[in-house]
Design an enzyme around this catalytic site. Structure first.
Site, PDB file in Angstrom:
ATOM      1  N   ASP A  93     -25.194-137.540  67.047  1.00 42.88           N
ATOM      2  CA  ASP A  93     -26.324-138.421  67.376  1.00 42.88           C
ATOM      3  C   ASP A  93     -27.459-137.701  68.091  1.00 42.88           C
ATOM      4  OD1 ASP A  93     -25.031-140.506  66.214  1.00 42.88           O
ATOM      5  OD2 ASP A  93     -24.277-141.356  68.082  1.00 42.88           O
ATOM      6  N   LEU A 108     -19.140-139.354  55.824  1.00 40.39           N
ATOM      7  CA  LEU A 108     -19.393-138.058  55.195  1.00 40.39           C
ATOM      8  C   LEU A 108     -20.441-137.249  55.954  1.00 40.39           C
ATOM      9  CD1 LEU A 108     -19.226-139.465  51.620  1.00 40.39           C
ATOM     10  CD2 LEU A 108     -17.745-137.660  52.476  1.00 40.39           C
ATOM     11  N   ARG A 119     -20.893-136.938  59.030  1.00 40.85           N
ATOM     12  CA  ARG A 119     -20.436-136.250  60.239  1.00 40.85           C
ATOM     13  C   ARG A 119     -19.304-135.261  59.946  1.00 40.85           C
ATOM     14  NH1 ARG A 119     -17.358-141.186  63.529  1.00 40.85           N
ATOM     15  NH2 ARG A 119     -15.357-140.946  62.490  1.00 40.85           N
TER      16      ARG A 119
END
Lengths: 414, 414
Positions: B145, B298, B300
């Site tokens: 993030d 997918l 990450r």
């Protein structure tokens, strides 16, 4: 067979694959290098480009730039899903095609697509023969679904299979990170044949294969599915399921379209795809943490993880099409004949009648699927594994994909 | 500072990234090579492994095998989402951690995770100081993030950004194949910060960027969104939208959770994700062909398209943590200080107080987002582009990912 001089048209049709442009390059490069082919034209959006006289002059493109076609997914010339009428019912389109063929002295037509494209080739070929216009027509197969008859496999399948197997292996790693369990349901393309869903099992060679794989070649039973998932989850504390979008009940109804206990009781259609729906059902029935993942378009356009074997073979198919036509062949589709013996994998091109693909979808043999209908057997792995081998060059700029940049000079501007 | 001899523990926490294991390797490799660190222990599932005395003896692993950690996504030691209690309220866990630290003479503790992990480090550190047990504690950041305060960026972000930009470029190719238009809505992770959604715009460097990008840093307006999409679709005959999962209305309600006109009229919750929901609304309002795509897990765990820069920096962060601890530092988080000047990109590690990340989520600056709130500006590109550079080695077997295979020898069997 006397030498036939004239222009050629290459068109692309149907849904994208990671390597359909490698086939186009095989055609274009070989045609440009063939003296009797006087001009190489690319049809904008397949047969629609012919009908609309939207043809790109491929001789105007830089040779080095064309090489990037090998690494660019989707159809660089544009695609279509246009179905020609039966010429006996309505020959308007055929007359127009003949007109365009005459306008540019087109004597070679190469069409790159799936079943419908071979049908288009077949119809145009029959029409041209009927009116006595000499034009050699060869189909170049493509489809990620791998359901074309008459060929060992189809360009486009292997790269999608590799994307799927690689993604499944990575999802496996992600799904095993906590010591609290999880059920992961991965939805894979392939409406009528399970070649792609089965390819998820290749990830088992990385030690990261799905626990359960459901193909559309067997009937789906929701109760058995829930039992399978529950048993695996209880045993392993985790369960990864690969499921074809085309799974169906014994009566033929697609699971994705059927009303199930997971509808809201008012019978409203489900939003979201099959993975979401199955995840919802499993959650209700088992209480487990569940995640649905749809691989979506990415599996067919993920050229960054393409198979080099697939790229090379796709190019070869295009090249073989031109060579066959120049040597006098017409009315054929390029196909692959492969051997997977003790000496390793070999693949050569052969020519098949265009109508060999008509009305027949090549499915995964039942004996390649386990008895329970929830996994694939070794013969499937032996079949698919050689196809995904090799890492392509993969040109980048700024570490991002460097796709082909065609000038697309229209001939109608002549 | 006198030399501190003793064992070290490395633990991983929170959600997976493509490069968290590269940081673990940075810690493990450096610790194994540091004489005063007498034993290197890997905690199974983060702090839970400490509490449960489930520790792997990393000295037992083959050195060559450990190198594969660089290319293995998710947390190889296992992760957790365990939150330690306030020690003033309940010190049970802390007593247990002290007991384990004493049992193995642990004098170094490295914790690899996001905000919560830094909080865990901080609490343990304060407790150990309180009871007079000398142990040096360093946090190694990770999160896709990229919302951690105190660091230029966070290991894990860049590889996710690269996956997203590459996938968007490929989807662009796929979505432009027909001459009939289409609206494609791509849902991207990032609940509170738009770093990942904004990264979709990197695809514009491939000429394949999204037309519209919505980040959670601005309020979302459904009517304006539909207007934006309609305008773009009318102008280009096509529209690709990248949207953060965290977009919200002005009152703070997440769009994904809000009741909208696309609910079935009975107010039932939507199944499927935000992309499906927005696709459904756009379809209703515009009649266009619409496809919703959720990049899901997918993005990450897609280590096959990781950034080499990210892998190298993640390793560096782990290494810097050990070096700092050995040289006497404690209570710090490793952070990056970068410059993006005319001389190119440079990145060095610095140390920040552990509580710098507490209660603060680093968001995309408003001025990096365009005035209309539907795209990012050049400073965003300049920030993110250097981070995704470089292709890693990516070991394969059978052309499938070759992930690390640890022996995971438990010390409690001593």
């Amino acid at each position: 067979m006397s030498e036939l001089k004239g222009a050629c048209i290459i068109g692309q049709s149907g849904g994208p694959t990671a390597v359909i442009n490698a086939s186009a390059l095989g055609v274009i490069r070989t045609a440009l290098d063939t003296p009797c082919i006087t001009r190489v034209l690319g049809a904008a959006h397949g047969i629609k480009g012919v009908l609309e006289d939207k043809l790109y002059d491929m001789d105007q493109e830089f040779a080095e730039e064309l090489e990037y076609l090998k690494y660019t997914p989707s159809s660089a010339l544009g695609s279509c899903r246009y179905k020609l009428a039966d010429p006996e019912v309505d020959d308007t389109d055929y007359k127009r095609i003949l007109e365009i063929f005459k306008k540019y002295d087109v004597r070679y037509f190469f069409y790159n697509g799936g079943n419908d494209s071979m049908d288009t080739c077949n119809k145009i070929s029959k029409y041209m023969q009927g009116v006595g216009y000499e034009c050699r027509i060869i189909g170049v197969p493509k489809t990620i679904d791998n359901d074309l008859n008459g060929t060992d496999h189809c360009p486009g399948f292997a790269s999608a299979a590799k994307y799927i197997a690689t993604s499944c292996a990575e999802i496996w790693q992600d799904a095993h990170v906590y010591d609290t369990g999880m059920v992961t349901i991965i939805e894979i393309m392939g409406r009528h044949a399970g070649w792609l869903a089965g390819s998820a099992a290749l990830a088992s060679l990385s030690g990261c294969g799905p626990d359960l794989v459901y193909l559309p070649e067997t009937d789906f039973d929701m109760d058995q599915f829930i039992q399978d998932v529950t048993d695996t989850y209880k045993k392993n504390g985790n369960c990864i399921v690969a499921v074809s979008e085309g799974i169906h009940y014994a009566d033929g109804t697609f699971v994705s379209e059927a009303k199930t206990s997971s509808t809201d009781g008012f019978g409203h259609a489900q939003l979201g795809g099959l993975a979401t729906m199955l995840a919802d059902i499993v959650k209700q029935k088992t209480g487990a943490k569940v995640r649905g993942i749809e691989l979506s378009l990415l599996q067919r356009c993920g050229s960054h993880i393409a198979s080099k074997t697939d790229i090379d073979e796709a190019f070869l198919a295009g090249k073989a099409a031109v060579e066959a036509a120049v040597s006098g062949t017409t009315d054929k589709m390029v196909a692959f004949e492969c051997s997977r013996g003790v000496d390793g994998y070999t693949c050569k091109t052969v020519l098949q009648p265009l109508d060999i693909v008509a009305n027949f979808e090549k499915k995964v043999p039942r004996e390649w699927i386990n008895a329970a209908g929830n996994g694939v057997e070794q013969p499937f792995i032996d079949y698919a594994l050689p196809l995904i081998q090799g890492e392509p060059e993969r040109p980048t700029e700024n570490s991002l994909p460097r796709f082909v940049r065609l000038k697309k000079v229209l001939t109608c501007k002549d």
